[in-house]
Design an enzyme around this catalytic site. Sequence first.
Site, PDB file in Angstrom:
ATOM      1  N   CYS A  86       0.810  -1.223   0.000  1.00 51.84           N
ATOM      2  CA  CYS A  86       0.000   0.000   0.000  1.00 51.84           C
ATOM      3  C   CYS A  86       0.846   1.277   0.000  1.00 51.84           C
ATOM      4  O   CYS A  86       0.620   2.175  -0.806  1.00 51.84           O
ATOM      5  CB  CYS A  86      -0.981  -0.007   1.163  1.00 51.84           C
ATOM      6  SG  CYS A  86      -0.262   0.028   2.818  1.00 51.84           S
ATOM      7  N   HIS A 138      -2.533   0.663   7.119  1.00 46.99           N
ATOM      8  CA  HIS A 138      -2.903   0.532   5.704  1.00 46.99           C
ATOM      9  C   HIS A 138      -3.299   1.900   5.175  1.00 46.99           C
ATOM     10  O   HIS A 138      -3.730   2.763   5.930  1.00 46.99           O
ATOM     11  CB  HIS A 138      -4.060  -0.453   5.552  1.00 46.99           C
ATOM     12  CG  HIS A 138      -4.369  -0.787   4.131  1.00 46.99           C
ATOM     13  ND1 HIS A 138      -3.463  -1.416   3.303  1.00 46.99           N
ATOM     14  CD2 HIS A 138      -5.461  -0.546   3.369  1.00 46.99           C
ATOM     15  CE1 HIS A 138      -4.012  -1.561   2.097  1.00 46.99           C
ATOM     16  NE2 HIS A 138      -5.216  -1.043   2.116  1.00 46.99           N
ATOM     17  N   HIS A 150      -5.964   0.962  -3.636  1.00 42.43           N
ATOM     18  CA  HIS A 150      -4.979   0.504  -2.669  1.00 42.43           C
ATOM     19  C   HIS A 150      -4.458  -0.869  -3.068  1.00 42.43           C
ATOM     20  O   HIS A 150      -5.015  -1.542  -3.930  1.00 42.43           O
ATOM     21  CB  HIS A 150      -5.591   0.466  -1.257  1.00 42.43           C
ATOM     22  CG  HIS A 150      -6.708  -0.518  -1.096  1.00 42.43           C
ATOM     23  ND1 HIS A 150      -6.720  -1.464  -0.104  1.00 42.43           N
ATOM     24  CD2 HIS A 150      -7.855  -0.713  -1.791  1.00 42.43           C
ATOM     25  CE1 HIS A 150      -7.831  -2.190  -0.180  1.00 42.43           C
ATOM     26  NE2 HIS A 150      -8.538  -1.756  -1.201  1.00 42.43           N
TER      27      HIS A 150
END
Length: 182
Positions: A86, A138, A150
């Site tokens: 990510c 994240h 993502h």
Amino acid sequence: MARSLSVSPLERRLAALALLAFLAGCSQTPQRPASSTSVPRATAPARGWFALPRDDHAQEMVIFALGLLDTGYRFGGKNPEAGLDCSGMVSYVVEQVSGKRLPYNAAGIAERTRPIPSNSVRPGDLVFFNTLGRSYSHMGIYVGDGKFVHAPNSRGKVRVDRLDNRYYADRFEGARTLLPEG
């Protein structure tokens, strides 16, 4: 007759390392904002917040990120040929669009970017989540219409998900912008 499966110590260590890499995600842990609807009290780093050189870079980031859809995931991955995680995806997009470098982990990116209220998020802004029981474990790039791009995890590829998806909505930590103040 049943055979027992024997696993060597090396295979056990490799499996443990793979599990740790998977669980580590792409993060470290900075301070968590008090609320996802308010702007957390944050002090700009000594050198100031990271900002894109031009406002139109935010829209270019969205277009570039969408061009990475279906790119494979790789923990620590920093380019599409090898795979992306990510924060590697976000850092790669920012560098390709603006020539400027961000850190290669979600926590470092969160520390260097300016927090904004979640109800003010615009395409090209960054969205952060607590997916591993740690703040900012994240992140993704907001593309508009309640969606973000993502690199989710080792079982997936770069994709688009909705912020109101129950999994992400329950883990949303806040938004940050790469646009200069003003």
